[in-house]
Design a protein around this motif. Structure first.
Motif, PDB file in Angstrom:
ATOM      1  N   LEU A  45       1.098  -1.260   0.170  1.00 55.15           N
ATOM      2  CA  LEU A  45       0.145  -0.091  -0.045  1.00 55.15           C
ATOM      3  C   LEU A  45       0.920   1.276  -0.001  1.00 55.15           C
ATOM      4  O   LEU A  45       0.490   2.428  -0.835  1.00 55.15           O
ATOM      5  N   TYR A  46       1.994   1.231   0.999  1.00 51.89           N
ATOM      6  CA  TYR A  46       2.937   2.382   1.090  1.00 51.89           C
ATOM      7  C   TYR A  46       3.673   2.583  -0.629  1.00 51.89           C
ATOM      8  O   TYR A  46       3.593   3.749  -0.936  1.00 51.89           O
ATOM      9  N   GLU A  47       3.890   1.388  -1.160  1.00 55.81           N
ATOM     10  CA  GLU A  47       4.590   1.795  -2.351  1.00 55.81           C
ATOM     11  C   GLU A  47       3.771   2.221  -3.425  1.00 55.81           C
ATOM     12  O   GLU A  47       4.165   2.884  -4.262  1.00 55.81           O
ATOM     13  N   LYS A  48       2.565   1.827  -3.339  1.00 58.01           N
ATOM     14  CA  LYS A  48       1.507   2.276  -4.210  1.00 58.01           C
ATOM     15  C   LYS A  48       1.190   3.629  -4.160  1.00 58.01           C
ATOM     16  O   LYS A  48       0.584   4.487  -5.247  1.00 58.01           O
ATOM     17  N   ALA A  49       1.399   4.207  -3.070  1.00 53.39           N
ATOM     18  CA  ALA A  49       0.998   5.599  -2.878  1.00 53.39           C
ATOM     19  C   ALA A  49       2.178   6.731  -2.868  1.00 53.39           C
ATOM     20  O   ALA A  49       1.917   7.926  -2.795  1.00 53.39           O
ATOM     21  N   ARG A  50       3.376   5.909  -2.886  1.00 55.73           N
ATOM     22  CA  ARG A  50       4.636   6.711  -2.410  1.00 55.73           C
ATOM     23  C   ARG A  50       4.859   7.941  -3.500  1.00 55.73           C
ATOM     24  O   ARG A  50       5.147   8.969  -3.123  1.00 55.73           O
ATOM     25  N   LYS A  51       4.459   7.940  -4.711  1.00 57.39           N
ATOM     26  CA  LYS A  51       4.626   8.818  -5.595  1.00 57.39           C
ATOM     27  C   LYS A  51       3.740  10.034  -5.422  1.00 57.39           C
ATOM     28  O   LYS A  51       4.012  11.239  -6.131  1.00 57.39           O
ATOM     29  N   TYR A  52       2.741   9.843  -4.708  1.00 58.56           N
ATOM     30  CA  TYR A  52       1.778  10.892  -4.761  1.00 58.56           C
ATOM     31  C   TYR A  52       2.027  11.669  -3.229  1.00 58.56           C
ATOM     32  O   TYR A  52       1.236  12.726  -3.127  1.00 58.56           O
ATOM     33  N   LEU A  53       2.881  11.190  -2.430  1.00 59.16           N
ATOM     34  CA  LEU A  53       3.079  11.945  -1.191  1.00 59.16           C
ATOM     35  C   LEU A  53       3.621  13.350  -1.161  1.00 59.16           C
ATOM     36  O   LEU A  53       4.356  13.535  -2.280  1.00 59.16           O
ATOM     37  N   ILE A  54       3.302  14.010  -0.333  1.00 63.72           N
ATOM     38  CA  ILE A  54       3.717  15.381  -0.365  1.00 63.72           C
ATOM     39  C   ILE A  54       4.428  15.953   0.853  1.00 63.72           C
ATOM     40  O   ILE A  54       4.377  15.137   1.899  1.00 63.72           O
ATOM     41  N   ASN A  55       5.273  16.739   0.938  1.00 64.06           N
ATOM     42  CA  ASN A  55       5.917  17.433   2.230  1.00 64.06           C
ATOM     43  C   ASN A  55       5.036  18.151   2.906  1.00 64.06           C
ATOM     44  O   ASN A  55       4.231  18.999   2.270  1.00 64.06           O
ATOM     45  N   PRO A  56       4.800  17.721   3.894  1.00 62.06           N
ATOM     46  CA  PRO A  56       3.598  18.511   4.998  1.00 62.06           C
ATOM     47  C   PRO A  56       4.099  19.888   5.423  1.00 62.06           C
ATOM     48  O   PRO A  56       3.049  20.555   5.754  1.00 62.06           O
ATOM     49  N   ILE A  57       5.259  20.443   5.398  1.00 57.35           N
ATOM     50  CA  ILE A  57       5.651  21.551   5.835  1.00 57.35           C
ATOM     51  C   ILE A  57       5.141  22.767   4.753  1.00 57.35           C
ATOM     52  O   ILE A  57       5.610  22.621   3.741  1.00 57.35           O
TER      53      ILE A  57
ATOM     54  N   ILE B 276       9.748  11.478   6.785  1.00 57.80           N
ATOM     55  CA  ILE B 276      10.406  11.198   5.512  1.00 57.80           C
ATOM     56  C   ILE B 276      10.068  12.176   4.455  1.00 57.80           C
ATOM     57  O   ILE B 276      10.998  12.733   3.742  1.00 57.80           O
ATOM     58  N   CYS B 277       8.897  12.485   4.384  1.00 57.52           N
ATOM     59  CA  CYS B 277       8.499  13.302   3.416  1.00 57.52           C
ATOM     60  C   CYS B 277       9.173  14.956   3.753  1.00 57.52           C
ATOM     61  O   CYS B 277       9.314  15.586   2.722  1.00 57.52           O
ATOM     62  N   THR B 278       9.388  15.165   4.897  1.00 62.38           N
ATOM     63  CA  THR B 278       9.917  16.387   5.055  1.00 62.38           C
ATOM     64  C   THR B 278      11.308  16.530   4.558  1.00 62.38           C
ATOM     65  O   THR B 278      11.503  17.917   4.566  1.00 62.38           O
ATOM     66  N   PHE B 279      11.838  15.603   4.341  1.00 62.57           N
ATOM     67  CA  PHE B 279      13.200  15.648   3.852  1.00 62.57           C
ATOM     68  C   PHE B 279      13.417  15.230   2.261  1.00 62.57           C
ATOM     69  O   PHE B 279      14.333  15.060   1.838  1.00 62.57           O
ATOM     70  N   GLU B 280      12.072  15.662   1.526  1.00 58.60           N
ATOM     71  CA  GLU B 280      12.305  15.240   0.171  1.00 58.60           C
ATOM     72  C   GLU B 280      13.119  15.975  -0.630  1.00 58.60           C
ATOM     73  O   GLU B 280      13.593  15.436  -1.797  1.00 58.60           O
ATOM     74  N   ASP B 281      13.474  16.951  -0.366  1.00 57.05           N
ATOM     75  CA  ASP B 281      14.248  17.931  -1.001  1.00 57.05           C
ATOM     76  C   ASP B 281      15.908  17.948  -0.460  1.00 57.05           C
ATOM     77  O   ASP B 281      16.745  18.767  -0.906  1.00 57.05           O
ATOM     78  N   THR B 282      16.154  17.054   0.539  1.00 53.16           N
ATOM     79  CA  THR B 282      17.333  16.999   1.256  1.00 53.16           C
ATOM     80  C   THR B 282      18.361  16.144   0.322  1.00 53.16           C
ATOM     81  O   THR B 282      18.115  15.050  -0.067  1.00 53.16           O
ATOM     82  N   ASN B 283      19.559  16.542   0.038  1.00 56.72           N
ATOM     83  CA  ASN B 283      20.511  15.753  -0.802  1.00 56.72           C
ATOM     84  C   ASN B 283      21.610  14.964   0.130  1.00 56.72           C
ATOM     85  O   ASN B 283      22.510  14.593  -0.275  1.00 56.72           O
ATOM     86  N   ASP B 284      21.628  15.597   1.542  1.00 59.31           N
ATOM     87  CA  ASP B 284      22.505  14.861   2.440  1.00 59.31           C
ATOM     88  C   ASP B 284      22.481  13.430   2.625  1.00 59.31           C
ATOM     89  O   ASP B 284      21.586  12.674   2.993  1.00 59.31           O
ATOM     90  N   GLU B 285      23.428  12.936   1.917  1.00 58.45           N
ATOM     91  CA  GLU B 285      23.572  11.346   2.178  1.00 58.45           C
ATOM     92  C   GLU B 285      23.390  10.785   3.850  1.00 58.45           C
ATOM     93  O   GLU B 285      22.722   9.686   3.857  1.00 58.45           O
ATOM     94  N   ARG B 286      24.073  11.410   4.557  1.00 52.99           N
ATOM     95  CA  ARG B 286      24.034  11.240   5.959  1.00 52.99           C
ATOM     96  C   ARG B 286      22.354  11.076   6.457  1.00 52.99           C
ATOM     97  O   ARG B 286      22.135  10.122   7.141  1.00 52.99           O
ATOM     98  N   ILE B 287      21.653  12.094   6.109  1.00 51.56           N
ATOM     99  CA  ILE B 287      20.093  11.985   6.250  1.00 51.56           C
ATOM    100  C   ILE B 287      19.503  10.701   5.739  1.00 51.56           C
ATOM    101  O   ILE B 287      18.833  10.025   6.380  1.00 51.56           O
ATOM    102  N   HIS B 288      19.797  10.524   4.315  1.00 53.95           N
ATOM    103  CA  HIS B 288      18.926   9.654   3.652  1.00 53.95           C
ATOM    104  C   HIS B 288      19.399   8.093   4.372  1.00 53.95           C
ATOM    105  O   HIS B 288      18.388   7.416   4.463  1.00 53.95           O
ATOM    106  N   LYS B 289      20.736   7.957   4.815  1.00 52.11           N
ATOM    107  CA  LYS B 289      20.682   6.713   5.297  1.00 52.11           C
ATOM    108  C   LYS B 289      20.189   6.632   6.687  1.00 52.11           C
ATOM    109  O   LYS B 289      19.581   5.393   6.668  1.00 52.11           O
ATOM    110  N   CYS B 290      20.043   7.611   7.375  1.00 52.91           N
ATOM    111  CA  CYS B 290      19.077   7.589   8.578  1.00 52.91           C
ATOM    112  C   CYS B 290      17.547   7.280   8.473  1.00 52.91           C
ATOM    113  O   CYS B 290      16.996   6.445   9.159  1.00 52.91           O
TER     114      CYS B 290
END
Length: 321
Positions: A194-206, A293-307
């Protein structure tokens, strides 16, 4: 920078050329100037050659100086910007373009996010209410009547009807009339699917971010951003303590934020203003994993993506209390 405009406007781009202007040193130092014309509309891009941090008040004040001196609309240009910087400039009506594919040109009615990277059109993404309803299904029950969902999320039934329509269109739920009500049921019961099916529609809530004196925010507000991530992974302690609150709370009325560049970090907290109420999905003082996870959608920091990989594993067991 020219490549970005070519990707966005194609043949509508009339011209793009670097230009020199006679300006005061404080307006010229560390900047490059490009005169751009799109469909007959000309403006000047003031490109920062090396600028990772900036003061919004200063940008807004200098924008008027550029426009008065150049006698044309001025647009700030950056190599890349963070989601916080993007939101701050949009909130303050500051036009900008960024090489990492983001653009805000209010005088032309243009707002693109990652426009040069072939992302989904904005209208295809979830509305805030739709995302909130989807997450309710993801974390809690497989089915709800519309009245039950409205009561659980503390919204009007009409809001659930709008949200369910979008989930129905995307094949995420099915609806069936039952007595005088309508029952909504997820199209697939496996959470991961269900998550994978919806993932492309998710928005950043901020919607925006503001800084407040320490102690202004109630301790019951859920932690978010890098502050929350540091408590859920091996990420080190962040620069600011950070919380998430619903943007329409009376708390924000006539509230004046502080300038983080003029205050000590220990004396202020960072507050994210969310498009939907984060408390509805929070647990143990933390915002829900998908929204985080969505709040970091524009983050390029590899350290954050790993976490964030650790946070993703929380989705399958997240239970709202």
């Amino acid at each position: 920078m020219k490549k970005l405009f070519e990707q966005v406007y194609g043949r509508k781009l009339d011209s793009f050329e670097e230009t020199k202007y006679s300006l005061p040193l404080y307006l010229q130092d560390g900047k490059r100037f490009y005169r751009v014309s799109v469909s007959g509309k000309a403006f000047v891009v003031v490109f920062f050659e090396n600028q990772e941090r900036f003061n919004i008040k200063t940008l807004k004040k200098q924008l008027a100086s550029y426009q008065n001196a150049l006698k044309e609309d001025a647009v700030y240009g950056f190599d890349k910007i963070s989601s916080f910087q993007r939101n701050s400039m949009i909130e303050n009506d500051i036009p900008f373009v960024s090489r990492n594919g983001q653009m805000y040109l209010p005088f032309m009615g243009v707002l693109f996010e990652k426009c040069a990277m072939g992302e989904d059109v904005v209208k295809e993404r979830f509305a805030p209410g739709s995302q909130l309803l989807f997450l309710l299904f993801l974390y809690e029950n497989d089915s709800y009547t519309k009245l039950e969902a409205a009561k659980r999320l503390q919204v009007l039934p009409m809001a659930i009807s709008r949200a369910s329509k979008q989930l129905l269109e995307k094949g995420l739920i099915e609806e069936k009339k039952q007595g005088t009500g309508i029952v909504m049921t997820v199209s697939v019961k496996d959470r991961r699917e269900l998550y994978e099916k919806a993932r492309k529609y998710l928005i950043n809530p901020i919607q925006g971010v503001m800084y407040l004196p320490n102690g202004k925010v109630d301790s019951s507000a859920p932690a978010s951003g890098e502050f929350s991530l540091s408590q859920r992974s091996e990420l080190g302690y962040p620069k600011y303590v950070e919380y998430a609150l619903y943007k329409d709370l009376p708390f924000f009325k006539e509230l004046v934020g502080v300038d983080p560049d003029l205050n000590y970090e220990a004396d202020i907290v960072r507050v994210q203003k969310w498009k939907y109420d984060p408390v509805m999905l929070s647990c143990n003082g933390q915002v829900d994993p998908v929204s985080l996870i969505c709040t970091f959608e524009d983050t390029n920091d590899e350290r954050i993506h790993k976490c964030l990989k650790d946070v993703k594993e929380e989705i399958w067991n997240w239970q709202i209390i």
